[in-house]
Write a protein that holds these residues in place. Structure first.
Motif, PDB file in Angstrom:
ATOM      1  N   ARG A 184      21.711 -47.031 -37.446  1.00  0.00           N
ATOM      2  CA  ARG A 184      21.745 -48.247 -36.617  1.00  0.00           C
ATOM      3  C   ARG A 184      22.782 -48.147 -35.498  1.00  0.00           C
ATOM      4  NH1 ARG A 184      21.576 -49.512 -41.899  1.00  0.00           N
ATOM      5  NH2 ARG A 184      19.784 -50.677 -42.692  1.00  0.00           N
ATOM      6  N   GLU A 185      23.520 -47.055 -35.476  1.00  0.00           N
ATOM      7  CA  GLU A 185      24.568 -46.878 -34.480  1.00  0.00           C
ATOM      8  C   GLU A 185      24.110 -45.897 -33.393  1.00  0.00           C
ATOM      9  OE1 GLU A 185      27.956 -45.508 -36.663  1.00  0.00           O
ATOM     10  OE2 GLU A 185      27.623 -46.967 -38.279  1.00  0.00           O
ATOM     11  N   PRO A 186      24.616 -46.057 -32.175  1.00  0.00           N
ATOM     12  CA  PRO A 186      24.245 -45.134 -31.080  1.00  0.00           C
ATOM     13  C   PRO A 186      24.988 -43.805 -31.207  1.00  0.00           C
ATOM     14  CG  PRO A 186      25.786 -46.789 -30.275  1.00  0.00           C
ATOM     15  CD  PRO A 186      25.471 -47.167 -31.698  1.00  0.00           C
ATOM     16  N   ARG A 187      24.520 -42.955 -32.130  1.00  0.00           N
ATOM     17  CA  ARG A 187      25.174 -41.672 -32.389  1.00  0.00           C
ATOM     18  C   ARG A 187      24.231 -40.537 -32.036  1.00  0.00           C
ATOM     19  NH1 ARG A 187      27.368 -40.239 -37.434  1.00  0.00           N
ATOM     20  NH2 ARG A 187      29.574 -40.354 -36.902  1.00  0.00           N
ATOM     21  N   GLY A 188      24.808 -39.426 -31.569  1.00  0.00           N
ATOM     22  CA  GLY A 188      24.018 -38.256 -31.232  1.00  0.00           C
ATOM     23  C   GLY A 188      24.168 -37.162 -32.272  1.00  0.00           C
ATOM     24  N   VAL A 189      23.456 -36.069 -32.060  1.00  0.00           N
ATOM     25  CA  VAL A 189      23.498 -34.932 -32.990  1.00  0.00           C
ATOM     26  C   VAL A 189      24.927 -34.412 -33.143  1.00  0.00           C
ATOM     27  CG1 VAL A 189      22.706 -32.571 -33.376  1.00  0.00           C
ATOM     28  CG2 VAL A 189      21.100 -34.294 -32.527  1.00  0.00           C
ATOM     29  N   ALA A 190      25.675 -34.350 -32.043  1.00  0.00           N
ATOM     30  CA  ALA A 190      27.040 -33.826 -32.089  1.00  0.00           C
ATOM     31  C   ALA A 190      27.932 -34.678 -32.992  1.00  0.00           C
ATOM     32  CB  ALA A 190      27.624 -33.761 -30.688  1.00  0.00           C
ATOM     33  N   ASP A 191      27.692 -35.996 -33.009  1.00  0.00           N
ATOM     34  CA  ASP A 191      28.493 -36.881 -33.864  1.00  0.00           C
ATOM     35  C   ASP A 191      28.263 -36.564 -35.337  1.00  0.00           C
ATOM     36  OD1 ASP A 191      29.591 -38.499 -31.714  1.00  0.00           O
ATOM     37  OD2 ASP A 191      27.568 -39.303 -31.488  1.00  0.00           O
ATOM     38  N   TYR A 192      26.989 -36.382 -35.700  1.00  0.00           N
ATOM     39  CA  TYR A 192      26.669 -36.047 -37.090  1.00  0.00           C
ATOM     40  C   TYR A 192      27.210 -34.666 -37.455  1.00  0.00           C
ATOM     41  CZ  TYR A 192      23.501 -40.063 -37.399  1.00  0.00           C
ATOM     42  OH  TYR A 192      22.972 -41.328 -37.430  1.00  0.00           O
ATOM     43  N   ALA A 193      27.042 -33.720 -36.557  1.00  0.00           N
ATOM     44  CA  ALA A 193      27.538 -32.366 -36.814  1.00  0.00           C
ATOM     45  C   ALA A 193      29.051 -32.377 -37.020  1.00  0.00           C
ATOM     46  CB  ALA A 193      27.163 -31.447 -35.656  1.00  0.00           C
ATOM     47  N   ASN A 194      29.753 -33.185 -36.211  1.00  0.00           N
ATOM     48  CA  ASN A 194      31.204 -33.322 -36.343  1.00  0.00           C
ATOM     49  C   ASN A 194      31.593 -33.799 -37.732  1.00  0.00           C
ATOM     50  OD1 ASN A 194      32.906 -32.548 -34.363  1.00  0.00           O
ATOM     51  ND2 ASN A 194      33.222 -34.585 -33.505  1.00  0.00           N
ATOM     52  N   ILE A 246      15.655 -56.807 -32.662  1.00  0.00           N
ATOM     53  CA  ILE A 246      15.461 -55.540 -33.373  1.00  0.00           C
ATOM     54  C   ILE A 246      16.132 -54.403 -32.622  1.00  0.00           C
ATOM     55  CG2 ILE A 246      13.737 -53.838 -34.120  1.00  0.00           C
ATOM     56  CD1 ILE A 246      11.840 -56.221 -34.630  1.00  0.00           C
ATOM     57  N   ALA A 247      15.960 -54.397 -31.296  1.00  0.00           N
ATOM     58  CA  ALA A 247      16.598 -53.369 -30.476  1.00  0.00           C
ATOM     59  C   ALA A 247      18.114 -53.403 -30.664  1.00  0.00           C
ATOM     60  CB  ALA A 247      16.242 -53.570 -29.006  1.00  0.00           C
ATOM     61  N   ASP A 248      18.682 -54.602 -30.644  1.00  0.00           N
ATOM     62  CA  ASP A 248      20.131 -54.741 -30.792  1.00  0.00           C
ATOM     63  C   ASP A 248      20.591 -54.274 -32.168  1.00  0.00           C
ATOM     64  OD1 ASP A 248      22.734 -55.835 -29.796  1.00  0.00           O
ATOM     65  OD2 ASP A 248      22.489 -57.130 -31.547  1.00  0.00           O
ATOM     66  N   GLU A 249      19.849 -54.616 -33.229  1.00  0.00           N
ATOM     67  CA  GLU A 249      20.244 -54.224 -34.586  1.00  0.00           C
ATOM     68  C   GLU A 249      20.145 -52.721 -34.803  1.00  0.00           C
ATOM     69  OE1 GLU A 249      18.614 -56.334 -37.821  1.00  0.00           O
ATOM     70  OE2 GLU A 249      19.399 -58.275 -37.172  1.00  0.00           O
ATOM     71  N   LEU A 250      19.338 -52.047 -34.000  1.00  0.00           N
ATOM     72  CA  LEU A 250      19.201 -50.597 -34.129  1.00  0.00           C
ATOM     73  C   LEU A 250      20.077 -49.842 -33.137  1.00  0.00           C
ATOM     74  CD1 LEU A 250      15.357 -50.245 -34.792  1.00  0.00           C
ATOM     75  CD2 LEU A 250      17.235 -50.054 -36.416  1.00  0.00           C
ATOM     76  N   GLY A 251      20.978 -50.566 -32.486  1.00  0.00           N
ATOM     77  CA  GLY A 251      21.958 -49.906 -31.632  1.00  0.00           C
ATOM     78  C   GLY A 251      21.515 -49.645 -30.211  1.00  0.00           C
ATOM     79  N   PHE A 252      20.414 -50.280 -29.754  1.00  0.00           N
ATOM     80  CA  PHE A 252      19.930 -50.110 -28.379  1.00  0.00           C
ATOM     81  C   PHE A 252      20.458 -51.269 -27.536  1.00  0.00           C
ATOM     82  CE2 PHE A 252      16.998 -47.696 -30.934  1.00  0.00           C
ATOM     83  CZ  PHE A 252      16.638 -46.616 -30.142  1.00  0.00           C
ATOM     84  N   SER A 253      21.310 -50.967 -26.589  1.00  0.00           N
ATOM     85  CA  SER A 253      21.879 -52.027 -25.748  1.00  0.00           C
ATOM     86  C   SER A 253      20.875 -52.555 -24.736  1.00  0.00           C
ATOM     87  CB  SER A 253      23.127 -51.508 -25.027  1.00  0.00           C
ATOM     88  OG  SER A 253      22.806 -50.362 -24.241  1.00  0.00           O
ATOM     89  N   ASP A 254      19.847 -51.767 -24.429  1.00  0.00           N
ATOM     90  CA  ASP A 254      18.830 -52.144 -23.444  1.00  0.00           C
ATOM     91  C   ASP A 254      17.472 -52.283 -24.137  1.00  0.00           C
ATOM     92  OD1 ASP A 254      17.085 -52.471 -21.373  1.00  0.00           O
ATOM     93  OD2 ASP A 254      17.584 -50.600 -20.329  1.00  0.00           O
ATOM     94  N   PHE A 283      23.567 -34.362 -44.066  1.00  0.00           N
ATOM     95  CA  PHE A 283      23.015 -34.929 -42.828  1.00  0.00           C
ATOM     96  C   PHE A 283      22.089 -36.105 -43.132  1.00  0.00           C
ATOM     97  CE2 PHE A 283      19.744 -34.446 -39.310  1.00  0.00           C
ATOM     98  CZ  PHE A 283      20.473 -35.176 -38.388  1.00  0.00           C
ATOM     99  N   THR A 284      21.202 -35.961 -44.105  1.00  0.00           N
ATOM    100  CA  THR A 284      20.281 -37.058 -44.430  1.00  0.00           C
ATOM    101  C   THR A 284      21.038 -38.275 -44.952  1.00  0.00           C
ATOM    102  OG1 THR A 284      19.843 -36.122 -46.628  1.00  0.00           O
ATOM    103  CG2 THR A 284      18.320 -35.540 -44.858  1.00  0.00           C
ATOM    104  N   ASP A 285      22.106 -38.045 -45.725  1.00  0.00           N
ATOM    105  CA  ASP A 285      22.934 -39.165 -46.190  1.00  0.00           C
ATOM    106  C   ASP A 285      23.596 -39.868 -45.009  1.00  0.00           C
ATOM    107  OD1 ASP A 285      22.306 -38.667 -48.824  1.00  0.00           O
ATOM    108  OD2 ASP A 285      24.161 -37.583 -49.270  1.00  0.00           O
ATOM    109  N   LEU A 286      24.085 -39.093 -44.042  1.00  0.00           N
ATOM    110  CA  LEU A 286      24.745 -39.672 -42.874  1.00  0.00           C
ATOM    111  C   LEU A 286      23.761 -40.451 -42.000  1.00  0.00           C
ATOM    112  CD1 LEU A 286      27.124 -36.729 -41.901  1.00  0.00           C
ATOM    113  CD2 LEU A 286      27.835 -39.027 -42.614  1.00  0.00           C
ATOM    114  N   ILE A 287      22.544 -39.934 -41.859  1.00  0.00           N
ATOM    115  CA  ILE A 287      21.534 -40.671 -41.088  1.00  0.00           C
ATOM    116  C   ILE A 287      21.305 -42.039 -41.717  1.00  0.00           C
ATOM    117  CG2 ILE A 287      19.090 -40.790 -40.476  1.00  0.00           C
ATOM    118  CD1 ILE A 287      19.086 -37.804 -40.090  1.00  0.00           C
ATOM    119  N   GLU A 288      21.159 -42.069 -43.045  1.00  0.00           N
ATOM    120  CA  GLU A 288      20.906 -43.335 -43.734  1.00  0.00           C
ATOM    121  C   GLU A 288      22.057 -44.316 -43.523  1.00  0.00           C
ATOM    122  OE1 GLU A 288      18.442 -45.894 -45.427  1.00  0.00           O
ATOM    123  OE2 GLU A 288      17.957 -43.791 -44.990  1.00  0.00           O
TER     124      GLU A 288
END
Length: 290
Positions: free
Chosen positions: A200-210, A257-265, A191-196
């Motif tokens: 920067r992508e708009p992913r949720g807990v379910a995406d990582y768990a998958n 910065i918001a855009d580079e971290l995956g925040f569209s707004d 999980f920590t490797d996947l977070i790293e």
């Protein structure tokens, strides 16, 4: 606002080239390198490397991202990969710095899976005399001596000594009756490797768990068992850390910065940042003086 200087990325401090030896470990006394830089190691970060610094004597000031902390004798600092850090050492500072390449940490973690969590975040720890400071100091002294030699079985002995050191430190850091199953430790490391790789992508807990092959509820249980935090908190912590770094060390606009971290707004990013830090991105940048 003046353009912020980029933070250099080194294989070792001040060196862009590969190490001169094939070791996945580098060990040196604090004075060996800091003396060459007038006892000040300017903020930098390492790609693919983790560091452990232990202060036997004297004092130092640690710069971690935009914050500064005073270190005294007995202080231990764990520096994860790509974490911005710098040191200003006092004239009587003594101790050791261990630098470990990612493949070595991964190999050691096969028999000691707790290392994934151990090296996943910046840690400052004070080892008191009652925790038998002489044990860690003696281990580091032996590691340094063996590192300088070219004797039979050097690599095997060094890895054995490192394992002993980390077992000792892990026992100080967590209760003796705490026990994670190998599967839990492996899932948390993944999980920590996947977070790293994906923060920067708009992913949720379910995406990582998958990606790991478990349910979101199971992933939350794994994280609570490993670090007493839910999975989403760890994702948010990494996003906030990167946002702080870019606010302090780059001239990017808040929208960029918001855009580079995956925040569209950008407005949502500002609310997210304030909710987790207590300050707006603009206020944080102003306070940091950039």
């Amino acid at each position: 606002m003046a353009e912020a200087k980029p933070i250099p990325v080194f294989k070792l401090y001040g060196e862009q080239t590969a190490w001169l030896t094939p070791d996945l470990l580098h060990c040196e006394a604090i004075a060996d390198r800091s003396r060459l830089h007038d006892w000040v190691i300017k903020p930098h970060r390492h790609r693919g490397l983790y560091q452990l610094l232990y202060l036997n004597a004297g004092d130092a000031v640690l710069q971690q991202d935009a914050q500064q902390y005073h270190l005294e004798a007995g202080s231990l600092v764990i520096v994860p990969e790509m974490s911005i850090h710098g040191f200003a050492f006092g004239p009587k500072a003594a101790g050791y710095v261990l630098t470990l390449a990612h493949p070595l940490v991964h190999r050691l973690a096969q028999s000691l899976p707790e290392l994934h969590a151990f090296f996943s975040e910046f840690v400052r720890h004070r080892i008191s005399v009652s925790q038998r400071r002489s044990d860690i100091e003696r281990l580091l002294e032996i590691i340094n001596q063996e590192y300088q030699r070219d004797g039979l079985g050097r690599q095997v002995l060094l890895e054995s000594l490192l394992s002993s050191l980390f077992v000792w430190l892990l026992r100080q850091a967590r209760p003796q009756d705490t026990h994670d199953t190998p599967a839990t430790q492996d899932h948390f490391g993944r999980f920590t490797d996947l977070i790293e790789a994906h923060f920067r992508e708009p992913r949720g807990v379910a995406d990582y768990a998958n990606d790991i092959g478990i349910t979101a509820n199971h992933l939350n249980a794994v994280c609570r068992q490993a670090v007493n935090k839910p999975a989403l908190a760890l994702i948010h912590e990494r996003q906030i850390l990167e946002a702080k770094r870019r606010l302090v060390y780059s001239a990017l606009t808040i929208n960029q910065i918001a855009d580079e971290l995956g925040f569209s707004d950008p407005a949502y990013f500002s609310r997210f940042f304030k909710r987790l830090t207590g300050s707006t991105p603009k206020g944080f940048r102003t306070q940091a003086g950039t």
